[in-house]
Design a protein around this motif. Structure first.
Motif, PDB file in Angstrom:
ATOM      1  N   VAL A   1      11.211 -22.116 -83.053  1.00  0.00           N
ATOM      2  CA  VAL A   1      10.859 -22.317 -81.642  1.00  0.00           C
ATOM      3  C   VAL A   1      10.557 -20.960 -81.028  1.00  0.00           C
ATOM      4  O   VAL A   1      11.336 -20.014 -81.165  1.00  0.00           O
ATOM      5  CB  VAL A   1      12.004 -23.002 -80.867  1.00  0.00           C
ATOM      6  CG1 VAL A   1      11.700 -23.044 -79.374  1.00  0.00           C
ATOM      7  CG2 VAL A   1      12.238 -24.412 -81.399  1.00  0.00           C
TER       8      VAL A   1
ATOM      9  N   ILE B   1      15.517 -31.611 -78.935  1.00  0.00           N
ATOM     10  CA  ILE B   1      14.466 -31.737 -79.935  1.00  0.00           C
ATOM     11  C   ILE B   1      14.616 -33.117 -80.560  1.00  0.00           C
ATOM     12  O   ILE B   1      15.653 -33.433 -81.150  1.00  0.00           O
ATOM     13  CB  ILE B   1      14.545 -30.633 -80.998  1.00  0.00           C
ATOM     14  CG1 ILE B   1      14.359 -29.260 -80.352  1.00  0.00           C
ATOM     15  CG2 ILE B   1      13.460 -30.858 -82.064  1.00  0.00           C
ATOM     16  CD1 ILE B   1      14.422 -28.099 -81.320  1.00  0.00           C
TER      17      ILE B   1
ATOM     18  N   ALA C   1       7.191 -25.417 -80.490  1.00  0.00           N
ATOM     19  CA  ALA C   1       7.890 -25.612 -81.756  1.00  0.00           C
ATOM     20  C   ALA C   1       6.902 -25.492 -82.905  1.00  0.00           C
ATOM     21  O   ALA C   1       5.783 -26.017 -82.837  1.00  0.00           O
ATOM     22  CB  ALA C   1       8.571 -26.977 -81.789  1.00  0.00           C
ATOM     23  N   ASP C   2       7.312 -24.793 -83.946  1.00  0.00           N
ATOM     24  CA  ASP C   2       6.520 -24.625 -85.171  1.00  0.00           C
ATOM     25  C   ASP C   2       5.095 -24.155 -84.890  1.00  0.00           C
ATOM     26  O   ASP C   2       4.128 -24.792 -85.326  1.00  0.00           O
ATOM     27  CB  ASP C   2       6.508 -25.933 -85.958  1.00  0.00           C
ATOM     28  CG  ASP C   2       6.030 -25.737 -87.395  1.00  0.00           C
ATOM     29  OD1 ASP C   2       6.229 -24.647 -87.946  1.00  0.00           O
ATOM     30  OD2 ASP C   2       5.453 -26.690 -87.956  1.00  0.00           O
TER      31      ASP C   2
ATOM     32  N   PHE D   1       9.658 -32.536 -77.758  1.00  0.00           N
ATOM     33  CA  PHE D   1      10.641 -32.021 -76.810  1.00  0.00           C
ATOM     34  C   PHE D   1      11.005 -33.104 -75.798  1.00  0.00           C
ATOM     35  O   PHE D   1      10.174 -33.949 -75.443  1.00  0.00           O
ATOM     36  CB  PHE D   1      10.098 -30.822 -76.044  1.00  0.00           C
ATOM     37  CG  PHE D   1       9.922 -29.581 -76.878  1.00  0.00           C
ATOM     38  CD1 PHE D   1      10.954 -29.071 -77.633  1.00  0.00           C
ATOM     39  CD2 PHE D   1       8.707 -28.899 -76.883  1.00  0.00           C
ATOM     40  CE1 PHE D   1      10.798 -27.917 -78.392  1.00  0.00           C
ATOM     41  CE2 PHE D   1       8.537 -27.751 -77.627  1.00  0.00           C
ATOM     42  CZ  PHE D   1       9.586 -27.266 -78.388  1.00  0.00           C
TER      43      PHE D   1
ATOM     44  N   VAL E   1      13.861 -25.707 -87.355  1.00  0.00           N
ATOM     45  CA  VAL E   1      12.657 -25.735 -86.517  1.00  0.00           C
ATOM     46  C   VAL E   1      12.433 -24.376 -85.855  1.00  0.00           C
ATOM     47  O   VAL E   1      13.263 -23.934 -85.045  1.00  0.00           O
ATOM     48  CB  VAL E   1      12.766 -26.825 -85.431  1.00  0.00           C
ATOM     49  CG1 VAL E   1      11.501 -26.852 -84.576  1.00  0.00           C
ATOM     50  CG2 VAL E   1      13.014 -28.186 -86.070  1.00  0.00           C
TER      51      VAL E   1
END
Length: 303
Positions: A106, A93, A141-142, A74, A104
Motif C-alpha cells: 500500500v 482492505i 494498493a498494489d 478499500f 498487500v
C-alpha cells in the motif's frame, strides 16, 4: 526453473515474502536434494518451508489448488488529525471469497510525499490503521502489480476482447448504412454471445458499433464520445478501436470506407481480440497496437 502466468507470479510473490537471500537458498536446497530425481510441488514446498523456518503450506495451497484470483478493494477509509504533525489513516482492505492470505503493498501519498507499507491480510475484511506524519491525500494498493489478483475497472487498457466477451454487448449497425447485412455478419463472427441488435444506445452496457466512416463520426459526436484516434490516421480502408465510456463500459468501433472494406474484415478481424486498435487495407492489418496503461493499482483519493 521456469514458470508462466500464474506460476511466474507464485515465485515472484514468494520471493518478495521471503526475501532474496532465503528465496535463493531455498532454490539451491531444492536443487541439492532433488538433483537427478523427478520432483513436484510437494518437494518444492518442503524445501522452501525448511529454509524459511516456517510452514508455507497455506501459501502454496491457495495458489496451486484454487482457480481464479482475489479481488481487493478499500472500504471505510477515514483520516483523523491527532496533533500538528500526526495523522491516523484508518481503512478496511476487503477481498472476495474465498479469501487469501496476502501481503498487500500500500502506498499513501501525503502532503510530504509517499509512504509505503506492506499490509498482511486474511479473511474478507482486514482493519488497518497507519500512522503518518502528514495529511494523506490518496492511497493505492498494489501499484506495481506485485500480486496475482483481479484487476479493477480501468487498470487494464481496453481491448476488443473486453467488449466481445462481455455477454451483454449490444450491436449497432448504423441506420442508413448500405451494408447492414454485412455488418451483422461481421458482428456474429466476432461476438462470443448471441447477437443483440439495437437501434439505440443503452449507456449502461458495452456496445459494438459498425458503420461507414462518415456515419460513425456523426454518431460519436452526437454521443459525445472521442473520434477516431490519431494512431489510425493512416491511409486505410477500415479502422477498428476499443475504448471505454465515461461510465466505464467497454466499446468497439468498426468504421469502413465501403461494403467491400467491411467484407474484407470478416476473416482476419476475429483473431485480433487482444488488440486495442487496428487499421486495415483490405484484409491486411497495416496498423495494430495496444493502448498504454492509464493507471495502476487500486486507488482511493480523498475528496
Amino acid at each position: 526453473m521456469f514458470g508462466y502466468n500464474k506460476v511466474a507470479f507464485l515465485f515472484h510473490m514468494l520471493r518478495r515474502q521471503l526475501g532474496e537471500q532465503v528465496f535463493e537458498s531455498a532454490l539451491r536446497r531444492f536443487w541439492r536434494e532433488q538433483r537427478f530425481r523427478i520432483a513436484g510441488w510437494n518437494e518444492l514446498e518442503r524445501a522452501f518451508s525448511e529454509e524459511a523456518g516456517r510452514n508455507l503450506s497455506v501459501f502454496f495451497d491457495q495458489w496451486l489448488d484454487r482457480t481464479g484470483a482475489p479481488e481487493i478493494s478499500f472500504a471505510k477509509v477515514a483520516k483523523s488529525r491527532q496533533e500538528k504533525d500526526a495523522w491516523i489513516l484508518s481503512l478496511e482492505i476487503k477481498q472476495s471469497e474465498p479469501s487469501y492470505q496476502l501481503q498487500v503493498p500500500v502506498q499513501v501519498l501525503t502532503t510530504k510525499g509517499p509512504v509505503e507499507r506492506l499490509i498482511p491480510i486474511k479473511g474478507t475484511h482486514t482493519p488497518v490503521e497507519i500512522q503518518l506524519s502528514a495529511e494523506p491525500i490518496e492511497l493505492v494498493a498494489d501499484p506495481d502489480f506485485h500480486l496475482f489478483r483481479r484487476l479493477v475497472s480501468g487498470e487494464a487498457p481496453p481491448t476488443l476482447r473486453d467488449t466481445l466477451l462481455s455477454g451483454q454487448t449490444q450491436t449497432l449497425v448504423l441506420e442508413g448504412s448500405t451494408f447492414q447485412q454485412q455488418g451483422l455478419a461481421l458482428a456474429r463472427a466476432m461476438l462470443d454471445s448471441s447477437l443483440q441488435s439495437n437501434s439505440t444506445l443503452e449507456p449502461e452496457k458495452p456496445f459494438l458499433l459498425i458503420g461507414p466512416s462518415s456515419e460513425v463520426d456523426t454518431f460519436l459526436r452526437t454521443h459525445k464520445l472521442p473520434g477516431m484516434p490519431e494512431e489510425l490516421a493512416v491511409p486505410s480502408s477500415a479502422q477498428v478501436w476499443a475504448r471505454r465510456t465515461p461510465q466505464g463500459q467497454p466499446y468497439v468501433i468498426i468504421a469502413a470506407n465501403s461494403q467491400a472494406s467491411l467484407e474484407a474484415l470478416l476473416r482476419p478481424l476475429p483473431h485480433y481480440g487482444r488488440r486495442g486498435y487496428m487499421a486495415f487495407q483490405g484484409s491486411k492489418a497495416v496498423i495494430k497496437g495496444n493502448w498504454p496503461l492509464s493507471k495502476s493499482g487500486i486507488l482511493y483519493r480523498f475528496p
